[in-house]
Motif scaffolding. Structure first.
Motif, PDB file in Angstrom:
ATOM      1  N   GLU A  75      33.253  78.387  53.374  1.00 30.02           N
ATOM      2  CA  GLU A  75      33.416  78.208  51.961  1.00 30.02           C
ATOM      3  C   GLU A  75      34.963  77.371  52.211  1.00 30.02           C
ATOM      4  N   GLN A  76      35.996  77.479  52.394  1.00 33.90           N
ATOM      5  CA  GLN A  76      37.675  77.366  52.546  1.00 33.90           C
ATOM      6  C   GLN A  76      37.090  76.403  53.328  1.00 33.90           C
ATOM      7  N   ASN A  77      36.490  75.651  53.662  1.00 39.56           N
ATOM      8  CA  ASN A  77      36.462  74.179  54.416  1.00 39.56           C
ATOM      9  C   ASN A  77      35.496  73.420  54.408  1.00 39.56           C
ATOM     10  N   ARG A  78      34.827  73.731  52.644  1.00 35.57           N
ATOM     11  CA  ARG A  78      34.206  73.114  52.216  1.00 35.57           C
ATOM     12  C   ARG A  78      34.489  72.109  51.478  1.00 35.57           C
ATOM     13  N   GLU A  79      34.426  71.127  51.861  1.00 39.63           N
ATOM     14  CA  GLU A  79      35.225  70.160  51.005  1.00 39.63           C
ATOM     15  C   GLU A  79      35.126  69.700  49.853  1.00 39.63           C
ATOM     16  N   GLY A  80      35.517  69.575  49.232  1.00 42.96           N
ATOM     17  CA  GLY A  80      35.402  70.186  47.335  1.00 42.96           C
ATOM     18  C   GLY A  80      35.359  70.838  46.771  1.00 42.96           C
ATOM     19  N   SER A  81      35.454  72.180  47.792  1.00 45.30           N
ATOM     20  CA  SER A  81      35.362  73.410  46.955  1.00 45.30           C
ATOM     21  C   SER A  81      36.769  73.713  46.499  1.00 45.30           C
ATOM     22  N   GLN A  82      36.219  74.585  45.179  1.00 47.88           N
ATOM     23  CA  GLN A  82      38.008  74.270  43.818  1.00 47.88           C
ATOM     24  C   GLN A  82      38.559  76.211  44.954  1.00 47.88           C
ATOM     25  N   TYR A  83      37.879  76.795  45.046  1.00 50.71           N
ATOM     26  CA  TYR A  83      37.977  77.960  46.141  1.00 50.71           C
ATOM     27  C   TYR A  83      38.494  77.954  47.049  1.00 50.71           C
ATOM     28  N   GLY A  84      38.545  76.861  47.986  1.00 47.88           N
ATOM     29  CA  GLY A  84      39.230  76.675  49.544  1.00 47.88           C
ATOM     30  C   GLY A  84      41.179  77.380  49.306  1.00 47.88           C
ATOM     31  N   ASP A  85      41.964  77.260  48.642  1.00 47.74           N
ATOM     32  CA  ASP A  85      43.414  77.622  48.867  1.00 47.74           C
ATOM     33  C   ASP A  85      43.775  78.418  48.332  1.00 47.74           C
ATOM     34  N   LEU A  86      42.401  79.514  48.255  1.00 49.72           N
ATOM     35  CA  LEU A  86      42.384  80.568  46.989  1.00 49.72           C
ATOM     36  C   LEU A  86      42.348  81.918  48.637  1.00 49.72           C
ATOM     37  N   ILE A  87      40.453  81.318  48.992  1.00 54.32           N
ATOM     38  CA  ILE A  87      40.694  82.014  49.756  1.00 54.32           C
ATOM     39  C   ILE A  87      41.309  81.688  51.026  1.00 54.32           C
ATOM     40  N   LYS A  88      41.530  80.685  51.592  1.00 57.46           N
ATOM     41  CA  LYS A  88      42.468  80.372  53.076  1.00 57.46           C
ATOM     42  C   LYS A  88      43.957  81.373  52.565  1.00 57.46           C
ATOM     43  N   SER A  89      44.518  81.577  50.987  1.00 52.65           N
ATOM     44  CA  SER A  89      46.082  82.874  51.548  1.00 52.65           C
ATOM     45  C   SER A  89      45.474  84.306  51.508  1.00 52.65           C
ATOM     46  N   TYR A  90      44.401  84.965  50.820  1.00 54.83           N
ATOM     47  CA  TYR A  90      43.658  85.772  51.412  1.00 54.83           C
ATOM     48  C   TYR A  90      43.456  85.779  52.614  1.00 54.83           C
ATOM     49  N   ILE A  91      42.687  85.407  52.657  1.00 55.68           N
ATOM     50  CA  ILE A  91      42.461  86.483  54.326  1.00 55.68           C
ATOM     51  C   ILE A  91      43.801  85.872  55.428  1.00 55.68           C
ATOM     52  N   LYS A  92      44.643  84.883  55.031  1.00 54.84           N
ATOM     53  CA  LYS A  92      45.555  84.997  55.679  1.00 54.84           C
ATOM     54  C   LYS A  92      46.848  86.180  55.953  1.00 54.84           C
ATOM     55  N   ASP A  93      46.471  86.650  54.418  1.00 54.02           N
ATOM     56  CA  ASP A  93      47.438  88.125  54.076  1.00 54.02           C
ATOM     57  C   ASP A  93      46.544  89.225  54.192  1.00 54.02           C
TER      58      ASP A  93
END
Ligand code: C5P
Ligand code: MG
Length: 232
Positions: A75-93
């Protein structure tokens, strides 16, 4: 199915469940009937071997494998996902992504599998639920689980495995700094979920030390004691 509350896409704040409408089995009916759909969770610390043992279980027990982490990365990598950036930062941390996202991704995948030609209805859900709210919300709004497989391994062993995997996994969280945060989240946030299911007598616990084959043999034995047998 009630409307799923939305996450604030800018702040990433988790939505409030309507405070005047507590989630109880009285006001939410699960989307799937546990008599028709089997849900088994597989949990354990990061690097405990959930994905590896899931592959064995899929091969022998006819499960459809759903990895919460993989679904989130997709979902993080899906183009147009409204949650991409949110998921990315949660996973990184190493933090737990707000539950509505993960539960919805799982429910969508289950519906797709159930609607498919071969109507898959046995699900092995890997790396979920990792927080109490995910557990309660999924069990009440999607499907109550049959049991939870818990892979038990000490941190030093898991750290070694993850650093090794990090050499080739390309995952943003397979580095020492993120791994330490993931361990902390696991102990503080995810273990209470395992403990809750254990109190309900629904945990199949297996030591995740030794070779992949040795761990799997023990797992098969423990599942057999629960009446869960291979389909092939
Ligand atoms: O299970 P996996 O190690 O692939 O999960 C990677 C990350 O995905 C977790 O550290 C967490 O940030 C997120 N995750 C989550 N909720 C889950 C499973 C994974 O937030 N149930
Ligand atoms: Mg995994």
């Amino acid at each position: 199915m009630p409307a799923i509350p939305q996450i604030d896409p800018t702040s990433g704040a988790a939505p409030e469940i309507q405070p005047d409408l507590p989630i109880t089995s009285a006001n939410i009916t699960p989307a799937f009937d546990p008599n028709e759909v089997t849900v088994v969770y597989i949990l354990g610390g990061p690097g405990s071997g959930k994905g590896t043992q899931s592959a064995n279980l899929v091969r022998d027990y006819g499960f459809k494998h759903l990895s919460a982490g993989d679904l989130l990365r997709e979902e993080q990598n899906r183009e147009g996902s409204q949650y991409g950036d949110l998921i990315k930062s949660y996973i990184k941390d190493g933090l737990i992504v707000p539950m509505e996202v993960t539960v919805k991704l799982l429910e969508n995948s289950m519906r797709t599998a159930l609607d498919s030609k071969d109507k898959q209805s046995r699900f092995l859900i890997d790396g979920f639920p990792r927080k109490m709210d995910q557990a309660v919300f999924f069990e009440q709004s999607v499907c109550p689980s049959k049991c939870t497989i818990f892979l038990d391994a000490p941190e030093d062993v898991m750290l070694e495995r993850l650093l090794e995997r990090g050499k080739t996994s390309g995952r943003s969280d397979d580095n020492e700094e993120s791994i330490k945060k993931r361990f902390k989240t696991f102990i503080e946030t995810s273990m209470p979920v395992v403990d809750m299911f254990r109190q309900e007598g629904k945990v199949v616990s297996v030591s995740a030390l030794g070779s992949i084959g040795e761990i799997y043999t023990k797992l098969v034995e423990e599942l057999a004691k629960r009446g869960i047998s291979p389909t092939k």
